[in-house]
Design a protein around this motif. Structure first.
Motif, PDB file in Angstrom:
ATOM      1  N   ALA A 107      -8.750  12.567   0.340  1.00 53.10           N
ATOM      2  CA  ALA A 107      -9.612  13.459   1.110  1.00 53.10           C
ATOM      3  C   ALA A 107      -8.769  14.550   1.746  1.00 53.10           C
ATOM      4  N   THR A 108      -9.419  15.592   2.209  1.00 47.95           N
ATOM      5  CA  THR A 108      -8.714  16.656   2.911  1.00 47.95           C
ATOM      6  C   THR A 108      -8.278  16.162   4.290  1.00 47.95           C
ATOM      7  N   ASN A 109      -7.314  16.860   4.853  1.00 49.95           N
ATOM      8  CA  ASN A 109      -6.737  16.458   6.142  1.00 49.95           C
ATOM      9  C   ASN A 109      -7.745  16.114   7.235  1.00 49.95           C
ATOM     10  N   PRO A 110      -8.787  16.934   7.431  1.00 47.21           N
ATOM     11  CA  PRO A 110      -9.726  16.613   8.518  1.00 47.21           C
ATOM     12  C   PRO A 110     -10.384  15.244   8.375  1.00 47.21           C
ATOM     13  N   TYR A 111     -10.530  14.772   7.147  1.00 46.11           N
ATOM     14  CA  TYR A 111     -11.163  13.473   6.907  1.00 46.11           C
ATOM     15  C   TYR A 111     -10.144  12.352   6.712  1.00 46.11           C
ATOM     16  N   MET A 112      -8.841  12.685   6.813  1.00 49.92           N
ATOM     17  CA  MET A 112      -7.812  11.678   6.634  1.00 49.92           C
ATOM     18  C   MET A 112      -6.780  11.703   7.764  1.00 49.92           C
ATOM     19  N   PRO A 113      -7.231  11.577   9.017  1.00 53.23           N
ATOM     20  CA  PRO A 113      -6.257  11.465  10.096  1.00 53.23           C
ATOM     21  C   PRO A 113      -5.504  10.139   9.981  1.00 53.23           C
ATOM     22  N   ASP A 114      -4.427  10.015  10.708  1.00 53.08           N
ATOM     23  CA  ASP A 114      -3.600   8.817  10.620  1.00 53.08           C
ATOM     24  C   ASP A 114      -4.394   7.548  10.890  1.00 53.08           C
ATOM     25  N   GLU A 115      -5.311   7.608  11.863  1.00 55.69           N
ATOM     26  CA  GLU A 115      -6.084   6.415  12.218  1.00 55.69           C
ATOM     27  C   GLU A 115      -6.956   5.950  11.056  1.00 55.69           C
ATOM     28  N   ARG A 116      -7.563   6.895  10.356  1.00 55.22           N
ATOM     29  CA  ARG A 116      -8.423   6.507   9.229  1.00 55.22           C
ATOM     30  C   ARG A 116      -7.591   6.003   8.065  1.00 55.22           C
ATOM     31  N   ILE A 143       0.862  -1.192   0.000  1.00 61.08           N
ATOM     32  CA  ILE A 143       0.000   0.000   0.000  1.00 61.08           C
ATOM     33  C   ILE A 143       0.891   1.233   0.000  1.00 61.08           C
ATOM     34  N   ALA A 144       0.471   2.291  -0.681  1.00 60.86           N
ATOM     35  CA  ALA A 144       1.248   3.533  -0.713  1.00 60.86           C
ATOM     36  C   ALA A 144       0.395   4.702  -0.229  1.00 60.86           C
ATOM     37  N   LEU A 145       1.055   5.714   0.305  1.00 64.08           N
ATOM     38  CA  LEU A 145       0.363   6.877   0.854  1.00 64.08           C
ATOM     39  C   LEU A 145       0.848   8.165   0.191  1.00 64.08           C
ATOM     40  N   ASP A 146      -0.041   9.128   0.153  1.00 68.24           N
ATOM     41  CA  ASP A 146       0.296  10.506  -0.220  1.00 68.24           C
ATOM     42  C   ASP A 146       0.046  11.341   1.027  1.00 68.24           C
ATOM     43  N   LEU A 147       1.120  11.869   1.604  1.00 66.95           N
ATOM     44  CA  LEU A 147       1.020  12.664   2.826  1.00 66.95           C
ATOM     45  C   LEU A 147       1.221  14.136   2.485  1.00 66.95           C
ATOM     46  N   GLU A 148       0.308  14.655   1.678  1.00 66.92           N
ATOM     47  CA  GLU A 148       0.378  16.025   1.170  1.00 66.92           C
ATOM     48  C   GLU A 148       1.607  16.232   0.284  1.00 66.92           C
ATOM     49  N   ASP A 149       2.079  15.164  -0.354  1.00 69.72           N
ATOM     50  CA  ASP A 149       3.229  15.266  -1.252  1.00 69.72           C
ATOM     51  C   ASP A 149       2.852  15.958  -2.558  1.00 69.72           C
ATOM     52  N   ASN A 150       1.602  15.818  -2.965  1.00 72.62           N
ATOM     53  CA  ASN A 150       1.178  16.305  -4.274  1.00 72.62           C
ATOM     54  C   ASN A 150       0.374  17.604  -4.200  1.00 72.62           C
ATOM     55  N   GLU A 151      -0.455  17.715  -3.192  1.00 79.22           N
ATOM     56  CA  GLU A 151      -1.332  18.883  -3.078  1.00 79.22           C
ATOM     57  C   GLU A 151      -1.516  19.224  -1.607  1.00 79.22           C
ATOM     58  N   PRO A 152      -1.218  20.445  -1.194  1.00 79.65           N
ATOM     59  CA  PRO A 152      -1.349  20.820   0.213  1.00 79.65           C
ATOM     60  C   PRO A 152      -2.750  20.518   0.751  1.00 79.65           C
ATOM     61  N   GLY A 153      -2.800  19.890   1.910  1.00 80.15           N
ATOM     62  CA  GLY A 153      -4.071  19.600   2.553  1.00 80.15           C
ATOM     63  C   GLY A 153      -4.765  18.347   2.078  1.00 80.15           C
ATOM     64  N   ILE A 154      -4.179  17.628   1.097  1.00 80.32           N
ATOM     65  CA  ILE A 154      -4.802  16.416   0.553  1.00 80.32           C
ATOM     66  C   ILE A 154      -3.942  15.204   0.877  1.00 80.32           C
ATOM     67  N   ARG A 155      -4.589  14.177   1.413  1.00 81.83           N
ATOM     68  CA  ARG A 155      -3.903  12.913   1.708  1.00 81.83           C
ATOM     69  C   ARG A 155      -4.630  11.787   0.991  1.00 81.83           C
ATOM     70  N   CYS A 156      -3.921  10.709   0.710  1.00 80.19           N
ATOM     71  CA  CYS A 156      -4.589   9.584   0.055  1.00 80.19           C
ATOM     72  C   CYS A 156      -3.926   8.258   0.385  1.00 80.19           C
ATOM     73  N   VAL A 157      -4.702   7.204   0.174  1.00 83.99           N
ATOM     74  CA  VAL A 157      -4.243   5.821   0.349  1.00 83.99           C
ATOM     75  C   VAL A 157      -4.414   5.131  -0.998  1.00 83.99           C
ATOM     76  N   ALA A 158      -3.376   4.451  -1.472  1.00 84.22           N
ATOM     77  CA  ALA A 158      -3.407   3.859  -2.815  1.00 84.22           C
ATOM     78  C   ALA A 158      -2.952   2.404  -2.796  1.00 84.22           C
ATOM     79  N   ALA A 159      -3.443   1.645  -3.782  1.00 82.05           N
ATOM     80  CA  ALA A 159      -3.098   0.221  -3.879  1.00 82.05           C
ATOM     81  C   ALA A 159      -2.967  -0.167  -5.351  1.00 82.05           C
ATOM     82  N   PRO A 160      -2.083  -1.131  -5.656  1.00 82.44           N
ATOM     83  CA  PRO A 160      -1.855  -1.528  -7.050  1.00 82.44           C
ATOM     84  C   PRO A 160      -2.865  -2.561  -7.542  1.00 82.44           C
ATOM     85  N   ILE A 161      -3.113  -2.527  -8.846  1.00 81.52           N
ATOM     86  CA  ILE A 161      -3.958  -3.516  -9.527  1.00 81.52           C
ATOM     87  C   ILE A 161      -3.045  -4.353 -10.418  1.00 81.52           C
ATOM     88  N   ARG A 162      -3.248  -5.686 -10.396  1.00 80.48           N
ATOM     89  CA  ARG A 162      -2.388  -6.600 -11.146  1.00 80.48           C
ATOM     90  C   ARG A 162      -3.194  -7.353 -12.199  1.00 80.48           C
TER      91      ARG A 162
END
Length: 265
Positions: free
Chosen positions: A230-239, A197-216
């Motif tokens: 989602a924006t930061n408020p909806y993407m805390p570490d726990e979620r 699994i890979a994460l975007d921790l505001e690397d691409n767009e300020p305030g936006i985080r994401c969780v990503a997975a590969p398709i084979r």
């Protein structure tokens, strides 16, 4: 020497096949307009074509619907490309198979879901299902992004550690988030590859985080990836931690429909 140079040029990777130079120039014009060229001077410079030749080609492309033009300028991509783009999109099995699954994912979790592939060493978004929380993201279908900056790009790179450093180096510093040094990127990629699994921790767009997975596909090769953003408020570490299982399971579901029978998330 001239003949040797000519043969070398014809055999180079970037040189168009013999007899196709005009076609290659027409395609270069389309790419130039796609990158933002809107008048003859810009098209000529971007595509590295003389103005008179560019003018003739633009005229034909407008006639055939591949370009739009207002009063001989203000060029934009035309309706013929839109039609062909949709045909290209749905001739690939991945978007067709993934679409209903992504729509259900976005409906259930209320956040934006993306589908992307790697094309020309970049992320190419091929589908986007907006969330219902009202957050606006700059991503769009057909847009390209650097692989190392997006979560979905990192997911596409999970199986190729030999490319991680060169990919990072090839993307200009302005494209990198200030906190993402090469050392930090490589450390994160090792962790993501182990987890699948890979994460975007505001690397691409300020305030936006994401969780990503590969398709084979059936051979086990990574051919696409999905992400939930989602924006930061909806993407805390726990979620984000909880969504790793959701995204991994969803990507595995799509992979199985594409013939993959190996280990899933």
């Amino acid at each position: 020497m001239a003949l040797e140079a000519e043969l070398k040029d014809e055999n180079s990777v970037d040189a168009p096949p013999a007899g196709t130079l005009t076609l290659a120039r027409g395609l270069d014009i389309l790419r130039a307009v796609g990158r933002g060229a809107t008048n003859l001077n810009e098209v000529s410079a971007e595509a590295n074509i003389g103005k008179s030749a560019a003018q003739r080609m633009v005229k034909l492309l407008v006639q055939r619907g591949f370009l739009r033009s207002t009063h001989g300028t203000d060029f934009s991509l035309g309706p013929a490309l839109i039609e062909l783009g949709f045909h290209a999109l749905y001739q690939s099995p991945v978007p067709v198979i993934a679409k209903p699954i992504l729509e259900e994912l976005a409906r259930k979790y209320q956040d934006t879901v993306h589908l992307a592939v790697e094309d020309e060493a970049q992320v190419l978004y091929v589908d986007k299902v907006p969330g219902t929380r009202g957050a606006q993201m700059r991503s769009r279908v057909g847009q390209r992004m650097p692989l190392s900056r997006t979560g979905i790009g990192k997911a596409l790179l999970l199986d190729t550690p030999d490319r991680w450093e060169s990919t990072f180096d090839s993307e200009s510093p302005i494209e990198q988030a200030p906190h993402q040094t090469k050392a930090a990127f490589l450390k994160r990629m090792k962790s993501y590859a182990k987890e699948g699994i890979a994460l975007d921790l505001e690397d691409n767009e300020p305030g936006i985080r994401c969780v990503a997975a590969p398709i084979r596909d059936g051979s086990g090769k990574i051919i696409a990836a999905i992400s939930m953003s989602a924006t930061n408020p909806y993407m805390p570490d726990e979620r984000m931690k909880a969504l790793k299982t959701v995204m991994g399971t969803t990507a595995a579901q799509i992979s199985r429909k594409l013939g993959y029978s190996g280990k899933t998330f």
